[in-house]
Design a protein around this motif. Structure first.
Motif, short mmCIF file in Angstrom:
data_model
loop_
_atom_site.label_atom_id
_atom_site.label_comp_id
_atom_site.label_asym_id
_atom_site.label_seq_id
_atom_site.Cartn_x
_atom_site.Cartn_y
_atom_site.Cartn_z
N ASN A 23 0.74 -0.92 -0.08
CA ASN A 23 -0.08 0.22 -0.16
C ASN A 23 0.80 1.22 -0.25
N PHE A 24 1.72 1.26 0.63
CA PHE A 24 3.11 2.59 0.26
C PHE A 24 3.51 2.94 -0.54
N VAL A 25 3.68 1.64 -1.55
CA VAL A 25 4.14 1.70 -2.65
C VAL A 25 3.36 2.07 -3.79
N ILE A 26 1.62 1.67 -3.75
CA ILE A 26 0.76 2.36 -4.94
C ILE A 26 0.43 3.60 -3.95
N GLY A 27 -0.07 3.26 -3.18
CA GLY A 27 -0.35 5.12 -2.55
C GLY A 27 0.91 6.20 -2.85
N GLY A 28 2.11 5.61 -2.61
CA GLY A 28 2.43 6.56 -2.23
C GLY A 28 3.08 7.24 -4.63
N ALA A 29 3.11 6.09 -5.04
CA ALA A 29 3.92 6.11 -6.57
C ALA A 29 2.17 7.48 -7.14
N GLY A 30 0.98 7.19 -6.49
CA GLY A 30 -0.47 7.70 -6.85
C GLY A 30 -0.42 9.00 -6.81
N LEU A 31 0.25 9.19 -5.25
CA LEU A 31 0.02 10.62 -4.28
C LEU A 31 1.16 11.74 -5.07
N ALA A 32 1.79 10.79 -5.24
CA ALA A 32 3.00 11.86 -5.85
C ALA A 32 3.63 12.33 -7.34
N ASN A 33 2.41 11.33 -7.84
CA ASN A 33 2.07 11.33 -9.52
C ASN A 33 1.45 13.40 -9.72
N ALA A 34 2.01 14.41 -10.06
CA ALA A 34 1.93 16.05 -9.92
C ALA A 34 0.62 15.78 -10.81
N ALA A 35 0.53 15.23 -12.10
CA ALA A 35 0.23 15.56 -13.18
C ALA A 35 -0.80 14.67 -13.60
N ALA A 36 -1.52 14.13 -12.25
CA ALA A 36 -2.86 13.32 -11.97
C ALA A 36 -3.58 13.78 -11.44
N PRO A 37 -5.05 13.27 -11.99
CA PRO A 37 -6.24 14.56 -11.40
C PRO A 37 -6.15 14.81 -9.62
N VAL A 38 -6.20 15.25 -9.43
CA VAL A 38 -6.50 15.52 -7.82
C VAL A 38 -7.47 14.30 -7.33
N ASN A 39 -9.01 13.74 -8.14
CA ASN A 39 -9.20 12.77 -7.31
C ASN A 39 -7.92 11.41 -6.84
N ASP A 40 -7.74 11.35 -8.30
CA ASP A 40 -6.76 10.61 -8.46
C ASP A 40 -5.67 9.99 -6.56
N ARG A 41 -5.43 11.77 -7.08
CA ARG A 41 -3.74 11.31 -6.34
C ARG A 41 -4.83 11.10 -4.43
N ILE A 42 -5.94 11.98 -4.35
CA ILE A 42 -6.88 11.42 -2.93
C ILE A 42 -7.03 9.92 -2.63
N VAL A 43 -7.21 9.55 -3.50
CA VAL A 43 -6.98 7.83 -3.77
C VAL A 43 -5.46 6.90 -3.24
N GLY A 44 -4.74 7.70 -3.78
CA GLY A 44 -3.47 7.36 -3.81
C GLY A 44 -3.06 7.47 -2.20
N LEU A 45 -3.69 9.06 -1.12
CA LEU A 45 -3.74 9.11 0.18
C LEU A 45 -3.88 8.00 1.16
N LEU A 46 -5.31 7.69 0.39
CA LEU A 46 -6.30 7.04 1.18
C LEU A 46 -5.16 6.07 1.07
N VAL A 47 -5.03 4.93 -0.17
CA VAL A 47 -4.42 3.53 -0.35
C VAL A 47 -2.78 3.33 0.67
N LEU A 48 -2.00 5.30 0.52
CA LEU A 48 -1.53 5.06 1.89
C LEU A 48 -1.48 4.99 2.81
N GLY A 49 -2.54 5.74 3.79
CA GLY A 49 -2.93 5.56 4.96
C GLY A 49 -3.83 4.55 5.34
N PHE A 50 -4.02 3.12 4.25
CA PHE A 50 -4.76 2.07 5.14
C PHE A 50 -3.13 1.27 5.11
N GLY A 51 -2.07 1.10 4.48
CA GLY A 51 -0.91 0.39 4.54
C GLY A 51 -0.41 1.33 5.95
N ILE A 52 -0.85 2.36 6.03
CA ILE A 52 -0.45 2.97 7.88
C ILE A 52 -1.37 1.67 8.86
#
Length: 117
Positions: A23-52
């Protein structure tokens, strides 16, 4: 009265740490992708949170294991929402592999929660 402490096999700890890392890898990659729409980055943040959450479960499976039900709902929801696009060839490259990982971790979460003893 049984005062014997609950013992959790060591491999479960490693399994939950693997889920956290995934989850850290998948969520972190989604969150760090500045070109992605904000909704996709929010999903990355939530995935990262589940990793915790999974890291907490790895640290103390007997105590935090029940929160895996939220992980099961989340992972099954993601698979259910994205699988039709993967099958139709409309999903981003690699999405099918991510969903396969989510499905495997979901099975492991079920196995842990439904185990006897």
């Amino acid at each position: 009265m049984n005062t014997k402490p609950i013992t959790i096999a060591k491999y479960w700890r490693w399994f939950f740490y693997a889920a956290a890392t995934y989850n850290f890898v998948i969520g972190g990659a989604g969150l760090a992708n500045a070109a992605a729409p904000v909704n996709d980055r929010i999903v990355g943040l939530l995935v990262l949170g589940f990793g915790i959450v999974y890291a907490f479960v790895g640290r103390d499976p007997a105590r935090f294991g029940p929160v895996l039900w939220a992980g099961i709902i989340g992972k099954l929801g993601i698979v259910g929402l994205l699988l039709p696009d993967v099958i139709a060839g409309k999903a981003a490259a690699g999405t099918g592999y991510i969903l396969a990982g989510d499905a495997l971790f979901t099975l492991g979460f079920f196995a842990f929660l439904l185990r006897k003893g």
